[in-house]
Design a protein around this motif. Structure first.
Motif, mmCIF file in Angstrom:
data_model
loop_
_atom_site.group_PDB
_atom_site.id
_atom_site.type_symbol
_atom_site.label_atom_id
_atom_site.label_comp_id
_atom_site.label_asym_id
_atom_site.label_seq_id
_atom_site.Cartn_x
_atom_site.Cartn_y
_atom_site.Cartn_z
ATOM 1 N N ASP A 1 10.711 0.095 -15.753
ATOM 2 C CA ASP A 1 10.333 1.000 -14.377
ATOM 3 C C ASP A 1 9.051 0.937 -13.635
ATOM 4 O O ASP A 1 7.942 0.901 -14.485
ATOM 5 C CB ASP A 1 10.808 2.499 -14.373
ATOM 6 N N SER A 2 9.596 1.391 -12.142
ATOM 7 C CA SER A 2 7.257 1.378 -11.762
ATOM 8 C C SER A 2 7.093 2.113 -12.505
ATOM 9 O O SER A 2 6.879 3.679 -12.817
ATOM 10 C CB SER A 2 7.516 1.355 -10.770
ATOM 11 N N GLY A 3 5.530 1.582 -12.602
ATOM 12 C CA GLY A 3 4.246 2.493 -13.627
ATOM 13 C C GLY A 3 4.738 2.277 -14.882
ATOM 14 O O GLY A 3 3.247 2.970 -15.802
ATOM 15 N N ASP A 4 5.299 2.106 -15.722
ATOM 16 C CA ASP A 4 6.031 2.049 -17.142
ATOM 17 C C ASP A 4 5.337 0.563 -17.792
ATOM 18 O O ASP A 4 5.883 -0.605 -17.583
ATOM 19 C CB ASP A 4 7.480 2.536 -17.076
ATOM 20 N N VAL A 5 3.823 0.456 -17.651
ATOM 21 C CA VAL A 5 3.502 -1.019 -18.142
ATOM 22 C C VAL A 5 2.686 -0.999 -19.984
ATOM 23 O O VAL A 5 1.864 -1.852 -19.663
ATOM 24 C CB VAL A 5 2.309 -1.340 -16.919
ATOM 25 N N GLN A 6 2.681 0.094 -20.531
ATOM 26 C CA GLN A 6 2.361 0.358 -21.592
ATOM 27 C C GLN A 6 2.989 -1.262 -22.121
ATOM 28 O O GLN A 6 4.420 -1.459 -22.896
ATOM 29 C CB GLN A 6 2.609 1.266 -22.064
ATOM 30 N N GLY A 7 2.122 -1.988 -22.771
ATOM 31 C CA GLY A 7 2.450 -2.770 -23.498
ATOM 32 C C GLY A 7 3.423 -4.619 -22.654
ATOM 33 O O GLY A 7 3.605 -5.061 -23.565
ATOM 34 N N THR A 8 2.643 -4.195 -21.386
ATOM 35 C CA THR A 8 3.210 -4.777 -21.068
ATOM 36 C C THR A 8 1.925 -6.076 -20.569
ATOM 37 O O THR A 8 0.565 -6.160 -20.882
ATOM 38 C CB THR A 8 3.666 -4.993 -19.280
ATOM 39 N N PRO A 9 2.384 -7.124 -20.119
ATOM 40 C CA PRO A 9 1.100 -8.565 -20.202
ATOM 41 C C PRO A 9 -0.093 -8.047 -19.030
ATOM 42 O O PRO A 9 0.679 -7.832 -17.788
ATOM 43 C CB PRO A 9 1.897 -10.313 -20.142
ATOM 44 N N GLY A 10 -1.285 -8.795 -19.075
ATOM 45 C CA GLY A 10 -1.507 -9.522 -18.147
ATOM 46 C C GLY A 10 -1.502 -10.161 -17.680
ATOM 47 O O GLY A 10 -1.265 -11.406 -16.969
ATOM 48 N N GLY B 1 1.012 -1.283 0.075
ATOM 49 C CA GLY B 1 -0.148 0.080 -0.143
ATOM 50 C C GLY B 1 0.772 1.337 -0.074
ATOM 51 O O GLY B 1 2.233 1.133 0.024
ATOM 52 N N PRO B 2 0.149 2.802 -0.241
ATOM 53 C CA PRO B 2 -1.042 2.319 -0.195
ATOM 54 C C PRO B 2 -1.668 2.312 -1.535
ATOM 55 O O PRO B 2 -0.998 1.834 -2.759
ATOM 56 C CB PRO B 2 -1.617 4.065 0.333
ATOM 57 N N VAL B 3 -2.709 2.441 -1.442
ATOM 58 C CA VAL B 3 -3.832 1.916 -3.227
ATOM 59 C C VAL B 3 -3.230 3.334 -4.789
ATOM 60 O O VAL B 3 -2.636 4.081 -3.996
ATOM 61 C CB VAL B 3 -5.126 1.977 -3.243
ATOM 62 N N ARG B 4 -2.407 2.419 -5.488
ATOM 63 C CA ARG B 4 -2.662 3.205 -6.754
ATOM 64 C C ARG B 4 -3.123 4.065 -8.000
ATOM 65 O O ARG B 4 -4.829 3.443 -7.481
ATOM 66 C CB ARG B 4 -1.092 2.860 -7.389
ATOM 67 N N LYS B 5 -3.042 4.807 -8.987
ATOM 68 C CA LYS B 5 -4.291 5.307 -9.604
ATOM 69 C C LYS B 5 -4.618 3.815 -10.692
ATOM 70 O O LYS B 5 -5.342 3.233 -11.230
ATOM 71 C CB LYS B 5 -3.655 6.217 -10.487
ATOM 72 N N ASN B 6 -3.320 2.715 -10.927
ATOM 73 C CA ASN B 6 -3.374 1.191 -11.707
ATOM 74 C C ASN B 6 -2.834 0.629 -11.129
ATOM 75 O O ASN B 6 -1.637 1.036 -10.149
ATOM 76 C CB ASN B 6 -2.495 2.118 -13.013
ATOM 77 N N SER B 7 -2.991 -0.649 -11.361
ATOM 78 C CA SER B 7 -2.316 -1.485 -10.989
ATOM 79 C C SER B 7 -1.874 -2.661 -11.520
ATOM 80 O O SER B 7 -1.569 -1.955 -12.924
ATOM 81 C CB SER B 7 -4.384 -3.032 -10.624
ATOM 82 N N GLN B 8 -0.712 -2.810 -10.541
ATOM 83 C CA GLN B 8 0.697 -2.914 -10.931
ATOM 84 C C GLN B 8 1.141 -4.472 -10.521
ATOM 85 O O GLN B 8 0.843 -4.962 -9.102
ATOM 86 C CB GLN B 8 1.775 -2.250 -11.051
ATOM 87 N N VAL B 9 2.003 -5.445 -11.067
ATOM 88 C CA VAL B 9 1.822 -6.694 -10.494
ATOM 89 C C VAL B 9 3.880 -6.729 -10.867
ATOM 90 O O VAL B 9 4.123 -6.525 -11.823
ATOM 91 C CB VAL B 9 1.198 -8.293 -10.502
ATOM 92 N N GLU B 10 5.081 -7.040 -9.876
ATOM 93 C CA GLU B 10 5.858 -7.111 -9.722
ATOM 94 C C GLU B 10 6.067 -8.088 -9.395
ATOM 95 O O GLU B 10 5.899 -8.914 -8.460
ATOM 96 C CB GLU B 10 7.019 -5.918 -8.894
ATOM 97 N N ILE B 11 6.667 -9.398 -10.284
ATOM 98 C CA ILE B 11 7.399 -10.665 -9.876
ATOM 99 C C ILE B 11 9.059 -10.128 -10.571
ATOM 100 O O ILE B 11 9.849 -9.581 -11.300
ATOM 101 C CB ILE B 11 6.803 -11.099 -11.434
ATOM 102 N N GLU C 1 -9.041 -9.574 -14.023
ATOM 103 C CA GLU C 1 -8.282 -9.885 -15.433
ATOM 104 C C GLU C 1 -7.468 -8.123 -16.130
ATOM 105 O O GLU C 1 -8.260 -7.708 -16.441
ATOM 106 C CB GLU C 1 -8.511 -10.301 -16.094
ATOM 107 N N LEU C 2 -6.138 -8.815 -15.813
ATOM 108 C CA LEU C 2 -5.648 -7.127 -15.318
ATOM 109 C C LEU C 2 -5.209 -7.325 -17.341
ATOM 110 O O LEU C 2 -4.468 -8.637 -17.630
ATOM 111 C CB LEU C 2 -4.228 -7.029 -15.277
ATOM 112 N N ALA C 3 -5.537 -6.587 -17.950
ATOM 113 C CA ALA C 3 -4.791 -6.634 -19.727
ATOM 114 C C ALA C 3 -3.672 -6.161 -19.357
ATOM 115 O O ALA C 3 -2.902 -6.539 -20.056
ATOM 116 C CB ALA C 3 -6.009 -5.618 -19.995
ATOM 117 N N LYS C 4 -2.897 -5.770 -18.334
ATOM 118 C CA LYS C 4 -2.052 -5.218 -18.884
ATOM 119 C C LYS C 4 -0.656 -5.516 -17.305
ATOM 120 O O LYS C 4 -1.934 -4.957 -16.491
ATOM 121 C CB LYS C 4 -1.005 -3.947 -19.710
ATOM 122 N N GLY C 5 0.314 -4.753 -16.808
ATOM 123 C CA GLY C 5 0.486 -4.812 -15.537
ATOM 124 C C GLY C 5 1.854 -5.648 -14.835
ATOM 125 O O GLY C 5 2.068 -5.303 -14.075
ATOM 126 N N VAL C 6 1.810 -6.793 -16.054
ATOM 127 C CA VAL C 6 3.178 -7.311 -15.190
ATOM 128 C C VAL C 6 4.354 -7.175 -15.951
ATOM 129 O O VAL C 6 4.647 -7.113 -16.736
ATOM 130 C CB VAL C 6 2.757 -8.691 -15.159
#
Length: 196
Positions: A94-103, A68-78, A114-119
């Motif tokens: 970099d954190s927050g740069d999720v354009q074109g990433t898998p869901g 936390g705290p909650v963010r504007k957009n969901s993101q998964v870091e692995i 079901e996240l369309a992107k953000g991993v």
């Protein structure tokens, strides 16, 4: 090789999830609020009691902690190792740069999303205050090299992103794969390489 003093404390980042308020409520229920359990190295950031399951095309990783705290957009870091288990080809970003990433599918106690992107696999980086950046002779978005002096596994991490803000505390962030390769633990110290 010249090393810049003082050393920088290490923060090892395990797999985790950042959620928007909307996604949090879909997973845990309407109006749900995160339950902080432990403050993290960066001011205002905290680990939460809440955990979710990550479901990929090839496998599931259970009980993944929410930060936390909650963010504007969901993101998964692995980590890269996690990506093999899940069957997801996550890029280094970099954190927050999720354009074109898998869901990915995320399961909570009250629902799933079901996240369309953000991993992503988080790009290794150093947080620092503007005064600290001036001391080390760097600026926001610079790339530096960092020396790890653990006997038997001494190495230099290159392409370490510098992130500068008044909101940060001085800390070097790597994921578990990188930390294991260098025998690094939370609270260890590393140094920026000036020249080598």
């Amino acid at each position: 090789m010249q090393l810049k003093e003082p050393g920088i404390v290490v923060g090892v980042s395990n797999r985790h999830v950042h959620l928007s308020q909307e996604d949090l409520e879909r997973l845990f229920g309407k109006g749900y609020k995160l339950t902080p359990t432990k403050d993290l190295g960066q001011p205002g950031q905290f680990a939460c009691d809440e955990r979710v399951d990550l479901v990929g095309p090839k496998g599931t990783i259970e009980n993944v902690r929410i930060l936390g705290p909650v963010r504007k957009n969901s993101q998964v870091e692995i980590s890269r190792t996690d990506s093999f288990k899940l069957g997801i080809n996550a890029p280094v970003r970099d954190s927050g740069d999720v354009q074109g990433t898998p869901g990915i599918k995320i399961k909570g106690p009250n629902g799933e999303i079901e996240l369309a992107k953000g991993v992503i696999i988080a790009k290794r980086h150093i947080h620092m205050l503007p005064s600290q950046a001036e001391h080390y002779g760097v600026k926001d978005k610079d790339l530096v090299s960092v020396y790890c002096d653990k006997e038997g596994r001494r190495l230099i991490f290159q392409d370490v992103l510098v992130r500068v803000s008044e909101k940060y505390a001085l800390e070097f962030h790597v994921d578990t794969d990188e930390a294991n390769a260098a025998l690094l633990n939370n609270g260890d110290y590393v140094k920026i390489v000036e020249k080598f």
